[in-house]
Design a protein around this motif. Structure first.
Motif, PDB file in Angstrom:
ATOM      1  N   SER A   1       0.808  -1.216   0.000  1.00 25.17           N
ATOM      2  CA  SER A   1       0.000   0.000   0.000  1.00 25.17           C
ATOM      3  C   SER A   1       0.840   1.264   0.000  1.00 25.17           C
ATOM      4  O   SER A   1       0.419   2.291  -0.540  1.00 25.17           O
ATOM      5  CB  SER A   1      -0.937   0.016   1.212  1.00 25.17           C
ATOM      6  N   VAL A   2       2.018   1.213   0.607  1.00 24.96           N
ATOM      7  CA  VAL A   2       2.889   2.388   0.668  1.00 24.96           C
ATOM      8  C   VAL A   2       4.331   1.956   0.450  1.00 24.96           C
ATOM      9  O   VAL A   2       4.670   0.784   0.616  1.00 24.96           O
ATOM     10  CB  VAL A   2       2.768   3.127   2.025  1.00 24.96           C
ATOM     11  N   MET A   3       5.181   2.932   0.100  1.00 23.14           N
ATOM     12  CA  MET A   3       6.591   2.627  -0.146  1.00 23.14           C
ATOM     13  C   MET A   3       7.514   3.224   0.915  1.00 23.14           C
ATOM     14  O   MET A   3       8.687   3.484   0.658  1.00 23.14           O
ATOM     15  CB  MET A   3       6.989   3.086  -1.549  1.00 23.14           C
ATOM     16  N   ASN A   4       6.967   3.443   2.102  1.00 21.83           N
ATOM     17  CA  ASN A   4       7.793   3.814   3.251  1.00 21.83           C
ATOM     18  C   ASN A   4       8.007   2.531   4.060  1.00 21.83           C
ATOM     19  O   ASN A   4       7.060   1.987   4.633  1.00 21.83           O
ATOM     20  CB  ASN A   4       7.080   4.867   4.100  1.00 21.83           C
ATOM     21  N   PRO A   5       9.226   2.011   4.137  1.00 20.11           N
ATOM     22  CA  PRO A   5       9.454   0.717   4.788  1.00 20.11           C
ATOM     23  C   PRO A   5       9.261   0.728   6.300  1.00 20.11           C
ATOM     24  O   PRO A   5       9.241  -0.343   6.917  1.00 20.11           O
ATOM     25  CB  PRO A   5      10.911   0.400   4.436  1.00 20.11           C
ATOM     26  N   LEU A   6       9.111   1.900   6.904  1.00 15.69           N
ATOM     27  CA  LEU A   6       8.923   1.985   8.349  1.00 15.69           C
ATOM     28  C   LEU A   6       7.451   2.147   8.722  1.00 15.69           C
ATOM     29  O   LEU A   6       7.120   2.251   9.896  1.00 15.69           O
ATOM     30  CB  LEU A   6       9.745   3.144   8.918  1.00 15.69           C
ATOM     31  N   VAL A   7       6.573   2.125   7.729  1.00 16.35           N
ATOM     32  CA  VAL A   7       5.136   2.282   7.939  1.00 16.35           C
ATOM     33  C   VAL A   7       4.420   1.049   7.399  1.00 16.35           C
ATOM     34  O   VAL A   7       4.813   0.506   6.368  1.00 16.35           O
ATOM     35  CB  VAL A   7       4.617   3.554   7.217  1.00 16.35           C
ATOM     36  N   ASP A   8       3.367   0.590   8.084  1.00 14.40           N
ATOM     37  CA  ASP A   8       2.567  -0.557   7.614  1.00 14.40           C
ATOM     38  C   ASP A   8       3.448  -1.764   7.292  1.00 14.40           C
ATOM     39  O   ASP A   8       3.507  -2.237   6.162  1.00 14.40           O
ATOM     40  CB  ASP A   8       1.762  -0.174   6.365  1.00 14.40           C
ATOM     41  N   THR A   9       4.108  -2.279   8.311  1.00 13.81           N
ATOM     42  CA  THR A   9       5.040  -3.387   8.071  1.00 13.81           C
ATOM     43  C   THR A   9       4.502  -4.733   8.533  1.00 13.81           C
ATOM     44  O   THR A   9       5.255  -5.642   8.835  1.00 13.81           O
ATOM     45  CB  THR A   9       6.390  -3.115   8.772  1.00 13.81           C
ATOM     46  N   GLY A  10       3.186  -4.882   8.597  1.00 10.90           N
ATOM     47  CA  GLY A  10       2.622  -6.150   9.027  1.00 10.90           C
ATOM     48  C   GLY A  10       2.224  -7.034   7.866  1.00 10.90           C
ATOM     49  O   GLY A  10       2.129  -6.617   6.718  1.00 10.90           O
TER      50      GLY A  10
ATOM     51  N   LYS B   1      20.611   4.719  13.520  1.00 10.40           N
ATOM     52  CA  LYS B   1      20.064   5.746  14.424  1.00 10.40           C
ATOM     53  C   LYS B   1      18.927   6.497  13.740  1.00 10.40           C
ATOM     54  O   LYS B   1      17.885   6.767  14.364  1.00 10.40           O
ATOM     55  CB  LYS B   1      21.164   6.711  14.853  1.00 10.40           C
ATOM     56  N   PHE B   2      19.104   6.834  12.475  1.00  7.91           N
ATOM     57  CA  PHE B   2      18.055   7.545  11.737  1.00  7.91           C
ATOM     58  C   PHE B   2      16.765   6.728  11.707  1.00  7.91           C
ATOM     59  O   PHE B   2      15.669   7.267  11.924  1.00  7.91           O
ATOM     60  CB  PHE B   2      18.515   7.845  10.307  1.00  7.91           C
ATOM     61  N   ALA B   3      16.867   5.421  11.435  1.00  2.00           N
ATOM     62  CA  ALA B   3      15.674   4.569  11.367  1.00  2.00           C
ATOM     63  C   ALA B   3      14.955   4.520  12.712  1.00  2.00           C
ATOM     64  O   ALA B   3      13.719   4.546  12.768  1.00  2.00           O
ATOM     65  CB  ALA B   3      16.065   3.163  10.913  1.00  2.00           C
TER      66      ALA B   3
ATOM     67  N   GLY C   1       3.949   8.065  11.958  1.00  2.21           N
ATOM     68  CA  GLY C   1       3.041   6.916  11.901  1.00  2.21           C
ATOM     69  C   GLY C   1       3.748   5.600  11.688  1.00  2.21           C
ATOM     70  O   GLY C   1       3.220   4.687  11.035  1.00  2.21           O
ATOM     71  N   ALA C   2       4.940   5.449  12.225  1.00  2.00           N
ATOM     72  CA  ALA C   2       5.723   4.231  12.020  1.00  2.00           C
ATOM     73  C   ALA C   2       5.147   3.065  12.802  1.00  2.00           C
ATOM     74  O   ALA C   2       4.634   3.224  13.915  1.00  2.00           O
ATOM     75  CB  ALA C   2       7.173   4.463  12.431  1.00  2.00           C
ATOM     76  N   ARG C   3       5.256   1.879  12.245  1.00  6.40           N
ATOM     77  CA  ARG C   3       4.750   0.666  12.887  1.00  6.40           C
ATOM     78  C   ARG C   3       5.493   0.394  14.198  1.00  6.40           C
ATOM     79  O   ARG C   3       4.925  -0.110  15.160  1.00  6.40           O
ATOM     80  CB  ARG C   3       4.910  -0.514  11.922  1.00  6.40           C
ATOM     81  N   GLY C   4       6.780   0.731  14.248  1.00  5.07           N
ATOM     82  CA  GLY C   4       7.570   0.425  15.434  1.00  5.07           C
ATOM     83  C   GLY C   4       7.447   1.436  16.558  1.00  5.07           C
ATOM     84  O   GLY C   4       8.145   1.308  17.578  1.00  5.07           O
ATOM     85  N   PHE C   5       6.576   2.426  16.413  1.00  8.47           N
ATOM     86  CA  PHE C   5       6.456   3.501  17.407  1.00  8.47           C
ATOM     87  C   PHE C   5       6.187   2.947  18.808  1.00  8.47           C
ATOM     88  O   PHE C   5       6.834   3.361  19.783  1.00  8.47           O
ATOM     89  CB  PHE C   5       5.337   4.464  16.989  1.00  8.47           C
ATOM     90  N   ALA C   6       5.257   2.018  18.948  1.00  6.90           N
ATOM     91  CA  ALA C   6       4.911   1.490  20.266  1.00  6.90           C
ATOM     92  C   ALA C   6       6.052   0.674  20.859  1.00  6.90           C
ATOM     93  O   ALA C   6       6.367   0.798  22.052  1.00  6.90           O
ATOM     94  CB  ALA C   6       3.650   0.632  20.165  1.00  6.90           C
TER      95      ALA C   6
ATOM     96  N   LYS D   1      20.412   7.326   6.099  1.00 13.34           N
ATOM     97  CA  LYS D   1      20.069   8.551   6.814  1.00 13.34           C
ATOM     98  C   LYS D   1      19.425   9.563   5.858  1.00 13.34           C
ATOM     99  O   LYS D   1      19.900   9.758   4.731  1.00 13.34           O
ATOM    100  CB  LYS D   1      21.338   9.142   7.438  1.00 13.34           C
ATOM    101  N   GLU D   2      18.321  10.146   6.320  1.00 15.84           N
ATOM    102  CA  GLU D   2      17.585  11.182   5.585  1.00 15.84           C
ATOM    103  C   GLU D   2      16.967  10.673   4.288  1.00 15.84           C
ATOM    104  O   GLU D   2      16.611  11.466   3.406  1.00 15.84           O
ATOM    105  CB  GLU D   2      18.500  12.385   5.265  1.00 15.84           C
ATOM    106  N   SER D   3      16.790   9.361   4.145  1.00 17.40           N
ATOM    107  CA  SER D   3      16.244   8.818   2.888  1.00 17.40           C
ATOM    108  C   SER D   3      14.728   8.891   2.807  1.00 17.40           C
ATOM    109  O   SER D   3      14.154   8.698   1.732  1.00 17.40           O
ATOM    110  CB  SER D   3      16.695   7.367   2.696  1.00 17.40           C
ATOM    111  N   VAL D   4      14.058   9.162   3.934  1.00 15.94           N
ATOM    112  CA  VAL D   4      12.610   9.345   3.949  1.00 15.94           C
ATOM    113  C   VAL D   4      12.319  10.615   4.732  1.00 15.94           C
ATOM    114  O   VAL D   4      12.810  10.800   5.842  1.00 15.94           O
ATOM    115  CB  VAL D   4      11.873   8.147   4.582  1.00 15.94           C
ATOM    116  N   ALA D   5      11.499  11.482   4.168  1.00 20.23           N
ATOM    117  CA  ALA D   5      11.189  12.756   4.818  1.00 20.23           C
ATOM    118  C   ALA D   5      10.175  12.575   5.942  1.00 20.23           C
ATOM    119  O   ALA D   5       9.349  11.659   5.913  1.00 20.23           O
ATOM    120  CB  ALA D   5      10.651  13.748   3.786  1.00 20.23           C
ATOM    121  N   GLU D   6      10.239  13.445   6.928  1.00 18.41           N
ATOM    122  CA  GLU D   6       9.303  13.400   8.050  1.00 18.41           C
ATOM    123  C   GLU D   6       7.860  13.501   7.552  1.00 18.41           C
ATOM    124  O   GLU D   6       7.526  14.343   6.722  1.00 18.41           O
ATOM    125  CB  GLU D   6       9.587  14.537   9.017  1.00 18.41           C
ATOM    126  N   GLY D   7       7.016  12.606   8.082  1.00 20.15           N
ATOM    127  CA  GLY D   7       5.601  12.640   7.767  1.00 20.15           C
ATOM    128  C   GLY D   7       5.238  12.124   6.393  1.00 20.15           C
ATOM    129  O   GLY D   7       4.062  12.119   6.021  1.00 20.15           O
TER     130      GLY D   7
END
Length: 522
Positions: free
Chosen positions: A46-55, A117-119, A129-134, A176-182
């Motif tokens: 659904s999205v191409m941000n690897p830190l979001v929706d990783t289930g 560290k960036f990740a 809205g990262a999946r790993g936030f919790a 590092k810095e490969s995905v912008a905030e939000g």
């Protein structure tokens, strides 16, 4: 500091642990390089941000491109990955991660501690809205101590945190810095470190990858991997038989049965044997199952193999604990509540049961109707009068949370490498039996509760094993649940596809194999 290190165990040693099977397409001596392998999948990304929706499917697709710091083998042991060693301070609040040198991103850049560290920082930012936030809420801060050393400071001791570093759902390492905030859905995937590089995504059609020649681990044999989105399993199997695709995921049990029996020529399968757990769970707060002898009668009346045979064509593995036999967190020597009809009848009589109707709750859809009917027939043999009540998912959840059921079928998502994460939520005491959260049985034993809390705070693995064994022993005595076993998930595979294996959850790539170790003999 406690120091841990390890290496990924590849090839034959890992395959010896593997729960996979390929009765038709056994591997030849020498893998061949080249070609395009096409896998039919049921869902698109659904999205191409690897830190979001990783289930779920999102996670399995991203496993081709991205990696966490650590890995876990099939017996539940942590393995090195992007990190080759790790240390935990005596107070449990500092994790020192030694990164593997020379790991390349898909853009040719070398991975460093600044990237890791960036990740982490990105995943900890509530704006993303990262999946790993919790999971990362326990982290105070991450710092790059030097080029290859990452320090993770925790707010408090959390022994199970190390397992979060082995989950791509928590975070994967990206530049590092490969995905912008939000930015939930960037125009393309950032570079990863995995065995395949992203090339192209055609939504609801296909995702194209190519072999990453500079991968630090086992380099892929095939030149390209294509994931073709086919939502209908019948259409997918037709495409497989026609040769339009080479593999398909989530193959139905009836197909696998025919493959195993030799009725479908030219097709084999790969099996993930422990993809989900199955159990019978009692409401132990209220009658009739606040009566321990009645619960024990049910436990001894259950024929686990018969249930798996009826609902899953015999695939899967019976187990009397939450983990399968042979796993690190399965405990040998704990008395099992084995199938024994005579003992079940005697316990039923001792319980004072007089033949009254008892309702068993199930969810509509899937295999539950078959499972429930099999359990109903088994309990009828000992004289129990069971009525099945099916409810849609929403109503089912409400009744479970409010304790408005007698007993039910339950399942867990599979084999969690951290035993505390698996046992504690469903067995720790909760304050309100009419407003249950994860402990849907309502079970509350002060001794078990104390042991679970001690286990959650324990860093020493030997001490943790001793605590967990006491917990499992007590649960076997109190029997809030009857574990049935673990069910399988399958890939159907053309016989010219060699070397493919999967792990616990039908992974496309994992530490011991996957698409990067598959090759084509055609």
């Amino acid at each position: 500091m406690k120091r841990y290190s390890g290496v990924y165990i590849l090839g034959l040693l890992f395959f010896a642990f593997s729960p996979t099977a390929q009765p038709v397409n056994g591997a030849a001596a020498e893998p061949k390089r080249g070609g395009t392998l096409t896998l039919g999948i049921t869902r698109d990304i659904s999205v191409m941000n690897p830190l979001v929706d990783t289930g779920s499917t999102q996670k399995r697709i991203r496993d081709l491109m991205f990696e966490p710091l650590l890995g876990i083998d099939l017996k539940g042991y942590l393995q090195a990955g992007l990190a080759e060693a790790w240390e935990v301070s005596k107070d449990g609040k500092l994790y020192t991660i030694r990164l593997r040198k020379g790991v390349k991103f898909h853009n040719g850049q070398e991975m460093t501690a600044e990237d890791a560290k960036f990740a982490i920082d990105y995943s900890m930012n509530s704006k993303n809205g990262a999946r790993g936030f919790a999971e990362l809420a326990i982290v105070d801060r991450a710092e790059a101590r030097d080029k290859y050393t990452l320090n993770i400071h925790l707010k408090r001791s959390a022994p199970g945190f190390i397992y979060a570093l082995a989950r791509i759902e928590t975070f994967s390492v990206i530049p590092k810095e490969s995905v912008a905030e939000g930015m939930r859905n960037p125009g393309k995937f950032p570079p990863g470190t995995g065995p395949f590089k992203f090339v192209e995504w055609q939504p609801q059609q296909r995702i194209l990858f190519e072999r990453f020649a500079d991968y630090w681990g086992h380099k892929a044999h095939v030149d390209r991997a294509v994931l073709r989105i086919i939502g209908d399993t019948t259409v997918s199997f037709t495409a497989l038989r026609a040769g339009d695709i080479d593999m398909t995921e989530r193959a139905p049990y009836e197909w696998i049965k025919e493959i195993r029996e030799g009725k479908l020529k030219g097709i084999g399968f790969a099996e993930s044997r422990y993809s989900a757990g199955r159990a019978i769970e009692f409401n132990v707060v209220d009658p009739p199952f606040n009566n321990k002898k009645l619960r024990l009668a049910v436990a001894h009346a259950i024929d686990r193999k018969e249930i798996l045979q009826a609902a899953y064509f015999g695939f899967g593995e019976p187990s009397d604990q939450l983990y399968p036999k042979g796993h690190k967190w399965y405990f040998e020597g704990i008395p099992s509540l084995a199938y024994d009809v005579n003992k079940a009848r005697a316990l039923l009589k001792e319980s004072g049961y007089k033949g009254e109707e008892i309702e068993m709750l199930g969810s509509m859809g899937g295999t539950q109707e078959v499972e429930l009917a099999t359990v109903q027939a088994q309990l009828k043999k000992i004289g129990m009068n069971v009525k099945i009540k099916m409810a849609d998912r929403g109503a089912n959840v409400q009744m479970r949370r409010k304790g408005q059921y007698a007993f039910k079928l339950s399942g867990d998502p599979g084999v969690n490498p951290n035993p505390v994460d698996l046992y504690l939520p469903i067995h720790a005491c909760e304050s309100d039996p009419r407003n249950r959260n994860q402990n849907e049985s309502g079970y509350c034993d002060k001794e078990v509760d104390g042991l679970l809390k001690a286990a959650a705070a324990e860093h020493d693995e030997n001490q943790l094993r001793a605590l967990m064994k006491k917990i499992v022993t007590r649960l076997q005595e109190d029997i809030p649940t009857v574990n049935i076993g673990h069910t399988s998930r399958f890939f159907a595979v053309r016989d010219y596809v060699k070397g493919f294996t999967t792990a616990y959850d039908g992974e496309f790539v994992w530490g011991g194999g996957g698409l990067n170790q598959a090759w084509l003999e055609k």
